[in-house]
Design an enzyme around this catalytic site. Sequence first.
Site, PDB file in Angstrom:
ATOM      1  N   GLY A 324      -8.279 -23.548 -11.001  1.00  0.00           N
ATOM      2  CA  GLY A 324      -7.218 -24.489 -11.305  1.00  0.00           C
ATOM      3  C   GLY A 324      -6.829 -25.351 -10.112  1.00  0.00           C
ATOM      4  O   GLY A 324      -6.883 -24.876  -8.975  1.00  0.00           O
ATOM      5  N   PRO A 325      -6.515 -26.631 -10.358  1.00  0.00           N
ATOM      6  CA  PRO A 325      -6.414 -27.311 -11.654  1.00  0.00           C
ATOM      7  C   PRO A 325      -7.710 -27.943 -12.157  1.00  0.00           C
ATOM      8  O   PRO A 325      -7.719 -28.602 -13.179  1.00  0.00           O
ATOM      9  CB  PRO A 325      -5.370 -28.402 -11.381  1.00  0.00           C
ATOM     10  CG  PRO A 325      -5.576 -28.752  -9.948  1.00  0.00           C
ATOM     11  CD  PRO A 325      -5.935 -27.464  -9.255  1.00  0.00           C
ATOM     12  N   CYS A 445      -6.719 -24.574   1.706  1.00  0.00           N
ATOM     13  CA  CYS A 445      -6.062 -25.815   2.103  1.00  0.00           C
ATOM     14  C   CYS A 445      -4.962 -25.452   3.103  1.00  0.00           C
ATOM     15  O   CYS A 445      -3.791 -25.762   2.907  1.00  0.00           O
ATOM     16  CB  CYS A 445      -5.480 -26.530   0.887  1.00  0.00           C
ATOM     17  SG  CYS A 445      -4.895 -28.190   1.295  1.00  0.00           S
TER      18      CYS A 445
END
Length: 513
Positions: A324-325, A445
């Site tokens: 996801g996403p 991230c």
Amino acid sequence: MSSTNTGRRRNHGPRQTSARRVAFDVLRAVQVDDAYANLLLPTRIRRAGLSARDAAFATELTYGSIRMLGRYDAIIALASGRRIDNIESDVLDVMRLGAHQLLGMRTPTHAAVSATVELAREVGAHRATGFVNAVLRKVGARTDDEWDALITEGRGGDALLATRWSHPTWVVAALRDALAAERSRDELAALLAADNVAPRVQLAALPGRATDEDLVAATEHAATADDVTDDADAPSAEPAPADPGTAAHENTEAAPPVRPTDPEADLPVSPVGIRGITGDPARVPGVSAGRLRVQDEGSQLAALALSRSSAIRPGERWLDLCAGPGGKAALLAAEAAQGGATLVANELVPARAGLVRKALADFGEGVTVVEGDGRRFGRDGAGVTFDRILLDAPCTGLGALRRRPEARWRKQPEDVPELAALQSELLDAAVRVLAPGGTLAYVTCSPHLAETRGQVDAFMARHGDVLEQVDTASVVRGVAARDPRVADGKTVQLWPHRIGTDAMFIALFRRAA
């Protein structure tokens, strides 16, 4: 000139929601309801029916106020003579918006003050209009350089940088440590500056799907578009002043320029990337058709590092463990289709799984979307293995502070150990289903060392008997369209101040055949 920009009331018909009111409503939702600005703001802009110019103003006002919240709070505290926690929260949010207009946008003082006082009335803070007026006049009476000297007086080290660059002190320390691991500690100010610059939309041209016409149209849109709005994945609007005036930029140490000075800044670093898009990306034909996708180029490089780390053999099975996403899954699906591979995209959260299905709807039988905890893989006795696995692990998100500005204020140091434990368990699950000779990409991230190098070291301590680290820097350099400016080594850390992407971490592993 619209009523939004002058602050004048309309005397006929229903009152139109102003750009400032949209910004206020989103800021309050972020503060009170833990809303995400990048998801809520586009909806509020459309609901208000803002023009492109007013949408740009609302976007910059919202994101800029959130990014610089810590700095503005320090300034408001000095200007008001009150502790921030002694100011009512709705009044404080109004003044934060006013401070950004005065110090971070090209809004003349009289317009910023009068319109913000009017906003205070509009949102029901009648009692505080005199206070708001007085404080903002004091804020506007000094330059940003002067305020910088005042709010940093007596501070040093990370505390000074945290105030100057509007980051929590613990985040500054984490970023300093991450840069120091590459012997690049002297780049800290540039990195903090980059976190405070609104990113432009970046697109991924899906291999085998995007056409030459798509690329030409996207390039033309980048060159000519003047309608600036925002999208749910990558806020793109530049500051759009309510009235012409001189930009009130902070000094070199206090804030970044509006645009990076790197001559390559507008050149894509991803081989499938497109930069320079302004306006609503949905108006680009290839985007509306699904052949171009809104995606940060750092995410593109992370996916391509896996798919292009070696030649694809027809019949390979791929797994996106936390899909996801769906942005990286879509790029992987396109790469898999070209090479004759299949992809399983797994997602724990049902709503995000729905987004993955939507992102992969055009890929047909070669793609399967499943729901469930990624840690279950390899425990069901099915014996299914995968030749390539992407683990884009849940993380603090400290690498995407440009696009998700509230993350810097929402995450706390105590979140890191819990996330690191989850990342470790997901890595162990990935190893259980990694086929002999298969490749695993661990991606976050976040540049926080506990989520990156520290995680890799612990992982290899557990599984070094069956895994080897791939020279990820060489792979990424080979994939990239230009120098990605990464350090030598078996892991890669991308940086926004170097190449204009999110601060993605990438580590590749290969299982013994």
